[in-house]
Structure formats: structure tokens, C-alpha cells
Design a protein around this motif. Sequence first.
Motif, PDB file in Angstrom:
ATOM      1  N   THR A 266       0.841  -1.194   0.000  1.00  0.00           N
ATOM      2  CA  THR A 266       0.000   0.000   0.000  1.00  0.00           C
ATOM      3  C   THR A 266       0.878   1.246   0.000  1.00  0.00           C
ATOM      4  N   ASP A 267       0.310   2.342  -0.487  1.00  0.00           N
ATOM      5  CA  ASP A 267       1.038   3.597  -0.585  1.00  0.00           C
ATOM      6  C   ASP A 267       0.081   4.750  -0.292  1.00  0.00           C
ATOM      7  N   TRP A 293       8.374  -7.360 -12.185  1.00  0.00           N
ATOM      8  CA  TRP A 293       7.919  -7.420 -10.792  1.00  0.00           C
ATOM      9  C   TRP A 293       8.018  -8.832 -10.234  1.00  0.00           C
ATOM     10  N   LEU A 294       7.639  -9.822 -11.040  1.00  0.00           N
ATOM     11  CA  LEU A 294       7.624 -11.205 -10.552  1.00  0.00           C
ATOM     12  C   LEU A 294       9.020 -11.824 -10.480  1.00  0.00           C
ATOM     13  N   SER A 295       9.998 -11.243 -11.163  1.00  0.00           N
ATOM     14  CA  SER A 295      11.385 -11.739 -11.086  1.00  0.00           C
ATOM     15  C   SER A 295      12.300 -10.591 -10.667  1.00  0.00           C
ATOM     16  N   PRO A 296      12.178 -10.144  -9.423  1.00  0.00           N
ATOM     17  CA  PRO A 296      12.882  -8.939  -8.971  1.00  0.00           C
ATOM     18  C   PRO A 296      14.384  -9.148  -8.825  1.00  0.00           C
ATOM     19  N   ASP A 297      15.120  -8.055  -8.995  1.00  0.00           N
ATOM     20  CA  ASP A 297      16.561  -8.051  -8.764  1.00  0.00           C
ATOM     21  C   ASP A 297      16.807  -7.390  -7.406  1.00  0.00           C
ATOM     22  N   PRO A 298      17.228  -8.151  -6.398  1.00  0.00           N
ATOM     23  CA  PRO A 298      17.435  -7.567  -5.067  1.00  0.00           C
ATOM     24  C   PRO A 298      18.543  -6.523  -5.023  1.00  0.00           C
ATOM     25  N   ASN A 299      19.357  -6.493  -6.057  1.00  0.00           N
ATOM     26  CA  ASN A 299      20.427  -5.506  -6.124  1.00  0.00           C
ATOM     27  C   ASN A 299      20.023  -4.240  -6.857  1.00  0.00           C
ATOM     28  N   ASN A 300      18.776  -4.180  -7.275  1.00  0.00           N
ATOM     29  CA  ASN A 300      18.297  -2.997  -7.988  1.00  0.00           C
ATOM     30  C   ASN A 300      16.904  -2.627  -7.470  1.00  0.00           C
ATOM     31  N   LEU A 301      16.844  -2.222  -6.219  1.00  0.00           N
ATOM     32  CA  LEU A 301      15.564  -1.879  -5.609  1.00  0.00           C
ATOM     33  C   LEU A 301      14.948  -0.635  -6.244  1.00  0.00           C
ATOM     34  N   GLU A 302      15.794   0.243  -6.776  1.00  0.00           N
ATOM     35  CA  GLU A 302      15.275   1.448  -7.405  1.00  0.00           C
ATOM     36  C   GLU A 302      14.360   1.112  -8.578  1.00  0.00           C
ATOM     37  N   ALA A 303      14.705   0.044  -9.314  1.00  0.00           N
ATOM     38  CA  ALA A 303      13.862  -0.368 -10.443  1.00  0.00           C
ATOM     39  C   ALA A 303      12.503  -0.848  -9.949  1.00  0.00           C
ATOM     40  N   LEU A 304      12.486  -1.453  -8.767  1.00  0.00           N
ATOM     41  CA  LEU A 304      11.223  -1.938  -8.208  1.00  0.00           C
ATOM     42  C   LEU A 304      10.375  -0.777  -7.701  1.00  0.00           C
ATOM     43  N   TYR A 305      11.021   0.190  -7.066  1.00  0.00           N
ATOM     44  CA  TYR A 305      10.288   1.396  -6.661  1.00  0.00           C
ATOM     45  C   TYR A 305       9.716   2.116  -7.883  1.00  0.00           C
ATOM     46  N   ALA A 306      10.478   2.092  -8.980  1.00  0.00           N
ATOM     47  CA  ALA A 306      10.013   2.751 -10.201  1.00  0.00           C
ATOM     48  C   ALA A 306       8.740   2.084 -10.727  1.00  0.00           C
ATOM     49  N   ASP A 309       5.927   3.271  -8.537  1.00  0.00           N
ATOM     50  CA  ASP A 309       5.572   4.661  -8.833  1.00  0.00           C
ATOM     51  C   ASP A 309       4.873   4.807 -10.175  1.00  0.00           C
ATOM     52  N   ASP A 310       5.223   3.953 -11.130  1.00  0.00           N
ATOM     53  CA  ASP A 310       4.606   4.007 -12.463  1.00  0.00           C
ATOM     54  C   ASP A 310       3.394   3.084 -12.505  1.00  0.00           C
ATOM     55  N   ARG A 311       2.587   3.151 -11.463  1.00  0.00           N
ATOM     56  CA  ARG A 311       1.457   2.244 -11.321  1.00  0.00           C
ATOM     57  C   ARG A 311       0.291   2.646 -12.224  1.00  0.00           C
ATOM     58  N   ALA A 312      -0.658   1.721 -12.371  1.00  0.00           N
ATOM     59  CA  ALA A 312      -1.927   2.072 -13.013  1.00  0.00           C
ATOM     60  C   ALA A 312      -2.677   3.017 -12.080  1.00  0.00           C
ATOM     61  N   ARG A 313      -3.314   4.018 -12.629  1.00  0.00           N
ATOM     62  CA  ARG A 313      -3.987   5.026 -11.798  1.00  0.00           C
ATOM     63  C   ARG A 313      -5.425   5.254 -12.253  1.00  0.00           C
TER      64      ARG A 313
END
Length: 322
Positions: A266-267, A293-306, A309-313
Motif C-alpha cells: 500500500t502507498d 515485478w515477478l522476477s525482482p533483482d534484489p540488487n536494484n531496488l530502485e527499479a522496483l520502486y520505479a 511509482d509508475d502504477r496504473a492510476r
Amino acid sequence: MCYSAQIEADYDKFVREWGAVISLKCFVELFWEKRKDGGWSKIPKAMREAFRKPAGEDGFELAKLVAEGDREQADKYQAELDAQQKRLAKAEAVLAGPKPTKKAAEDQRIATNKVKSARRNLDDLTRKELVDKDSRIYPGVWAPVMIEKDGQRIVVPMRYQCRLPGWTEAIERKYPGTYNARRDKLEESWGKLFGHRHGIMIVNRFYENVSRHKMEGRELVPGEKEENVVLEFDPRPPQEMLVACLWNMSPGADHGTDLFSFAAITDEPPPEVLAAGHDRCIVPIKPEHVDAWLSPDPNNLEALYAIIDDRARPYYAHKEAA
């Protein structure tokens, strides 16, 4: 907090639209366990009905489990109905006699309510057609969640309340709010799962508890008690939302069966949800981000935050839930 949601339980849609396979083994294990531990009602009717028509050997076993589980649950509801009807008749006989008592009046009140509840539960269980509430989940209830393993999307039944890594059932009871993972706590409270175990729950709408005065955009008046209201939030245009989730698997858990559990991220809410009186909102990700999203890179959390943030609205229209 996403206190309740209406899920998508059409497994053919997971297969057809998202290329996922159904973990029949996990569903069989769950259905067996919930029959044994009395938790059959924690599996939404829509989830059970999806396996009513068998396909393949595992499908036949699931269909048999659904039929047997429903029959056992119906027997429990019928036994409760019979017991409360007897209690009601006894109380009414006392009230109609020369010496009515307060206890008989209280028994009459309680038994009347329990008779209505048992009949409603029995009717819902035996009803053939599905209605919206049959796919609605609450904390502690099970839902299908799509994850990825070895490059394959898999649909696994998971409990909507995440047991974090290293937790026991006793620890979990102290922290009952782990069905939601706050975005600002993902690296703190959820650091062992964020970047490691990501999932998607498909949701058509969600529900929230709000204060009536906040929903009406006003302060409490002197002497007014705070009143809770359940609001139903529907995306406009109507759509299936791919809700970002974190999940965990607790080996052996409490009864020897692996426990799969999850939380919805949630946000901060969009303006229309905030104006309705609630300060959190689920995060529906865009279809083009599903793979990442389903195959995340734990060394690139910024990509996951992105991705978050670029969610459906969509716009969330709201009304008081029935």
C-alpha cells in the motif's frame, strides 16, 4: 490498509491471459488441511467452485475435496441451526408461561440471531450461482496469488496475512496487521521479502473502513461518537487490477503443511480516496511491468520502486458497502 478486496478466482483466466500454471498440489494440500482444522470457510466460495468441474486426475481429487468439504460444512451449519432452534423454542415456551425470565428473553434474542446466521450461512453454501461476496477476502482468508519460479508463472493459494520469515504462529498473533506492506517500510519491516518474493493478486474492487465524519469531510460535533463506515472502491473504468504483493513460505508451519502467505503493498492514496476518508491505497502495477515485478533483482531496488511509482492510476469511485 486494504482490509478487504474482491479477488479474481477464475483460474482459466490466469492460464489464458497470463500464461500461468495452477499449482494443483498446493490447492490439494490446502483443501485437505482446511477440512481437518475447521477452516473450510476461510476458502472463498468462488475459489472452491472453480474446481467443481474436474480436469485430469488432480482435478478429480480437488473436485472430490470440494464436494466433501462443502458437505461437512453444511452438516455443521445444520447442527448449529437445529441446536439454536431448540434453544429458541425452549426460551419462547418460558416467555409464554406464567413466570417469564430475563434469561429466557436473552436466550430468545441470542438464538434468534444465531438461527438467522446459520440459515444465511447454509443458504450461501448451497447456493449454485456466484455473487460478488463469494470472491471477497479478508485478513486470514485465502486467495490465489501469481508468482514466478524458474521462469514459469504459477498460481498458488495463499493466506491474506503474511507470516514473515522466522516468525512463529505466536509471534504472528502479536502483529495482526501484516496483510498490508507499507511502501515506506519495504526495506525495513519487509526487507527479507522486498526484492526477493513478489506476487500479484488480481482484484476487481477493494473495501476500506473509514470514519463517517472523515468521509463527509467534517470534524466530529460535540458529543458525537466516531462511527465506522465500510466503503467500496471501484476503479473507473471497470478493470482488473494487478495488485503488487509480497509473499512468504513457512516450511511445515503449524500443522506440517507449508504455509504460503502474502501481503498487499500500500502507498499514499490518490486524491479521491483521501477525500473519502482513507489514508492508504493498494498499488496496481501496469501489465508491462509484470515480468520485472515477478522476477525482482534484489540488487536494484530502485527499479522496483520505479514500477510501484509508475502504477496504473484508475479513478476510484466509492459508495457505502452493502
